[in-house]
Design a protein around this motif. Structure first.
Motif, PDB file in Angstrom:
ATOM      1  N   ALA A  64      10.684   3.681  -7.100  1.00 33.83           N
ATOM      2  CA  ALA A  64       9.740   2.674  -6.625  1.00 33.83           C
ATOM      3  C   ALA A  64       8.567   3.354  -5.921  1.00 33.83           C
ATOM      4  CB  ALA A  64      10.443   1.715  -5.673  1.00 33.83           C
ATOM      5  N   LYS A  65       7.437   2.681  -5.929  1.00 27.89           N
ATOM      6  CA  LYS A  65       6.232   3.233  -5.308  1.00 27.89           C
ATOM      7  C   LYS A  65       5.838   2.375  -4.103  1.00 27.89           C
ATOM      8  CE  LYS A  65       4.404   5.318  -9.515  1.00 27.89           C
ATOM      9  NZ  LYS A  65       5.598   5.977  -9.763  1.00 27.89           N
ATOM     10  N   PRO A  66       5.303   3.006  -3.063  1.00 30.20           N
ATOM     11  CA  PRO A  66       4.921   2.259  -1.875  1.00 30.20           C
ATOM     12  C   PRO A  66       3.612   1.505  -2.053  1.00 30.20           C
ATOM     13  CG  PRO A  66       4.325   4.555  -1.612  1.00 30.20           C
ATOM     14  CD  PRO A  66       5.069   4.448  -2.925  1.00 30.20           C
ATOM     15  N   VAL A  67       3.434   0.491  -1.223  1.00 33.91           N
ATOM     16  CA  VAL A  67       2.161  -0.233  -1.159  1.00 33.91           C
ATOM     17  C   VAL A  67       1.236   0.605  -0.286  1.00 33.91           C
ATOM     18  CG1 VAL A  67       1.015  -2.355  -0.433  1.00 33.91           C
ATOM     19  CG2 VAL A  67       3.329  -2.451  -1.382  1.00 33.91           C
ATOM     20  N   GLU A  68       0.099   0.987  -0.849  1.00 31.13           N
ATOM     21  CA  GLU A  68      -0.831   1.854  -0.137  1.00 31.13           C
ATOM     22  C   GLU A  68      -1.994   1.097   0.485  1.00 31.13           C
ATOM     23  OE1 GLU A  68      -1.686   4.246  -3.524  1.00 31.13           O
ATOM     24  OE2 GLU A  68      -0.109   5.680  -3.042  1.00 31.13           O
ATOM     25  N   GLY A  69      -2.249  -0.109   0.007  1.00 32.13           N
ATOM     26  CA  GLY A  69      -3.344  -0.887   0.557  1.00 32.13           C
ATOM     27  C   GLY A  69      -3.459  -2.233  -0.118  1.00 32.13           C
ATOM     28  N   TYR A  70      -4.293  -3.083   0.470  1.00 32.34           N
ATOM     29  CA  TYR A  70      -4.535  -4.415  -0.089  1.00 32.34           C
ATOM     30  C   TYR A  70      -5.865  -4.916   0.433  1.00 32.34           C
ATOM     31  CZ  TYR A  70      -2.829  -5.728   4.505  1.00 32.34           C
ATOM     32  OH  TYR A  70      -2.658  -5.830   5.863  1.00 32.34           O
ATOM     33  N   GLY A  71      -6.388  -5.898  -0.246  1.00 30.72           N
ATOM     34  CA  GLY A  71      -7.644  -6.512   0.152  1.00 30.72           C
ATOM     35  C   GLY A  71      -7.762  -7.859  -0.518  1.00 30.72           C
ATOM     36  N   PRO A  72      -8.916  -8.493  -0.447  1.00 29.14           N
ATOM     37  CA  PRO A  72      -9.076  -9.818  -1.049  1.00 29.14           C
ATOM     38  C   PRO A  72      -8.786  -9.787  -2.551  1.00 29.14           C
ATOM     39  CG  PRO A  72     -10.958  -9.261   0.333  1.00 29.14           C
ATOM     40  CD  PRO A  72     -10.129  -8.021   0.205  1.00 29.14           C
ATOM     41  N   PHE A  90      -6.406  -8.157  -4.282  1.00 27.60           N
ATOM     42  CA  PHE A  90      -5.836  -6.985  -4.949  1.00 27.60           C
ATOM     43  C   PHE A  90      -4.828  -6.257  -4.059  1.00 27.60           C
ATOM     44  CE2 PHE A  90      -9.042  -4.928  -2.399  1.00 27.60           C
ATOM     45  CZ  PHE A  90      -8.485  -3.697  -2.084  1.00 27.60           C
ATOM     46  N   PHE A  91      -4.008  -5.424  -4.718  1.00 28.84           N
ATOM     47  CA  PHE A  91      -3.062  -4.539  -4.045  1.00 28.84           C
ATOM     48  C   PHE A  91      -3.186  -3.152  -4.666  1.00 28.84           C
ATOM     49  CE2 PHE A  91      -1.159  -8.755  -3.844  1.00 28.84           C
ATOM     50  CZ  PHE A  91      -0.934  -8.875  -2.490  1.00 28.84           C
ATOM     51  N   ARG A  92      -3.023  -2.105  -3.874  1.00 31.47           N
ATOM     52  CA  ARG A  92      -2.969  -0.742  -4.397  1.00 31.47           C
ATOM     53  C   ARG A  92      -1.552  -0.244  -4.185  1.00 31.47           C
ATOM     54  NH1 ARG A  92      -6.815   1.600  -1.685  1.00 31.47           N
ATOM     55  NH2 ARG A  92      -5.497   2.675  -0.222  1.00 31.47           N
ATOM     56  N   ILE A  93      -0.860   0.026  -5.298  1.00 29.26           N
ATOM     57  CA  ILE A  93       0.538   0.434  -5.270  1.00 29.26           C
ATOM     58  C   ILE A  93       0.678   1.696  -6.107  1.00 29.26           C
ATOM     59  CG2 ILE A  93       2.909  -0.231  -5.861  1.00 29.26           C
ATOM     60  CD1 ILE A  93       1.950  -3.172  -5.511  1.00 29.26           C
ATOM     61  N   GLY A  94       1.167   2.749  -5.483  1.00 28.65           N
ATOM     62  CA  GLY A  94       1.386   3.995  -6.195  1.00 28.65           C
ATOM     63  C   GLY A  94       0.138   4.543  -6.858  1.00 28.65           C
ATOM     64  N   GLY A  95      -1.029   4.342  -6.227  1.00 27.46           N
ATOM     65  CA  GLY A  95      -2.277   4.862  -6.754  1.00 27.46           C
ATOM     66  C   GLY A  95      -2.972   3.977  -7.768  1.00 27.46           C
ATOM     67  N   VAL A 128       1.723  -9.569  -7.412  1.00 29.17           N
ATOM     68  CA  VAL A 128       2.466  -8.462  -7.996  1.00 29.17           C
ATOM     69  C   VAL A 128       3.936  -8.528  -7.600  1.00 29.17           C
ATOM     70  CG1 VAL A 128       0.525  -6.854  -8.087  1.00 29.17           C
ATOM     71  CG2 VAL A 128       1.976  -6.889  -6.078  1.00 29.17           C
ATOM     72  N   LEU A 129       4.744  -7.920  -8.438  1.00 31.71           N
ATOM     73  CA  LEU A 129       6.165  -7.709  -8.166  1.00 31.71           C
ATOM     74  C   LEU A 129       6.398  -6.222  -8.336  1.00 31.71           C
ATOM     75  CD1 LEU A 129       9.119  -8.632  -7.739  1.00 31.71           C
ATOM     76  CD2 LEU A 129       9.233  -8.966 -10.214  1.00 31.71           C
ATOM     77  N   THR A 130       6.965  -5.580  -7.321  1.00 31.66           N
ATOM     78  CA  THR A 130       7.204  -4.140  -7.396  1.00 31.66           C
ATOM     79  C   THR A 130       8.576  -3.807  -6.841  1.00 31.66           C
ATOM     80  OG1 THR A 130       6.229  -1.972  -6.947  1.00 31.66           O
ATOM     81  CG2 THR A 130       6.114  -3.586  -5.166  1.00 31.66           C
ATOM     82  N   GLY A 131       9.111  -2.707  -7.327  1.00 29.84           N
ATOM     83  CA  GLY A 131      10.434  -2.254  -6.899  1.00 29.84           C
ATOM     84  C   GLY A 131      10.871  -1.079  -7.737  1.00 29.84           C
ATOM     85  N   PRO A 141       0.880  -8.937   4.260  1.00 26.14           N
ATOM     86  CA  PRO A 141       0.768  -7.673   4.998  1.00 26.14           C
ATOM     87  C   PRO A 141       2.089  -7.245   5.653  1.00 26.14           C
ATOM     88  CG  PRO A 141      -1.168  -9.010   5.411  1.00 26.14           C
ATOM     89  CD  PRO A 141      -0.179  -9.880   4.675  1.00 26.14           C
ATOM     90  N   SER A 142       2.793  -8.195   6.264  1.00 26.62           N
ATOM     91  CA  SER A 142       4.075  -7.880   6.893  1.00 26.62           C
ATOM     92  C   SER A 142       5.120  -7.498   5.851  1.00 26.62           C
ATOM     93  CB  SER A 142       4.584  -9.079   7.699  1.00 26.62           C
ATOM     94  OG  SER A 142       3.715  -9.357   8.761  1.00 26.62           O
ATOM     95  N   ALA A 143       5.126  -8.193   4.723  1.00 22.50           N
ATOM     96  CA  ALA A 143       6.082  -7.891   3.659  1.00 22.50           C
ATOM     97  C   ALA A 143       5.850  -6.486   3.108  1.00 22.50           C
ATOM     98  CB  ALA A 143       5.968  -8.925   2.547  1.00 22.50           C
ATOM     99  N   ALA A 144       4.588  -6.100   2.947  1.00 24.81           N
ATOM    100  CA  ALA A 144       4.271  -4.767   2.429  1.00 24.81           C
ATOM    101  C   ALA A 144       4.741  -3.680   3.396  1.00 24.81           C
ATOM    102  CB  ALA A 144       2.767  -4.643   2.177  1.00 24.81           C
TER     103      ALA A 144
END
Length: 117
Positions: free
Chosen positions: A11-19, A21-26, A33-36, A94-97
């Motif tokens: 699994a890859k970490p959440v690196e950022g987010y904004g209006p 969008f999400f940045r996950i694993g680059g 999104v669903l990640t794991g 944000p808290s979930a990430a």
């Protein structure tokens, strides 16, 4: 101060987010999104329950990010998820990430479904 390197599993970490969008694993993902441990895929929101039900056996806990503010998820989504044995924790995105990243760094079997902020 002692620094420890964190090694993530598949699994890859959440690196950022904004209006919107999400940045996950680059990679940048637009929308929900669903990640794991299975990777990262688009998530269509509360009506896309089939994607979440496939988590059975892949994760012990699913964090659901409800956007900028915490909100209840529909019982029509929560009940089937809990029947599969996957624990469901609802919080703002944000808290979930942040929580997902911490447990992921500990090697826990977690997944994260988030709506954009």
């Amino acid at each position: 101060m002692r620094l420890n390197e964190i090694t993530f599993t598949d699994a890859k970490p959440v690196e950022g987010y904004g209006p919107g969008f999400f940045r996950i694993g680059g990679e940048v993902f637009q929308g929900g999104v669903l990640t794991g441990p299975f990777g990262t895929v688009p998530w269509g929101g509360y009506e896309d329950e089939a994607t979440l039900l496939e988590l059975q056996g892949a994760a012990d806990v699913l964090f659901v990010g409800t956007g900028a503010e915490i909100a209840h998820i529909p019982m029509t989504l929560r009940d089937p998820l809990e029947e599969t044995g996957v624990g469901v924790e609802v919080m703002s995105s944000p808290s979930a990430a942040r929580t997902y990243n911490v447990l992921l760094s500990e090697g826990r079997r977690v997944a994260l479904a988030m709506l954009p902020v």
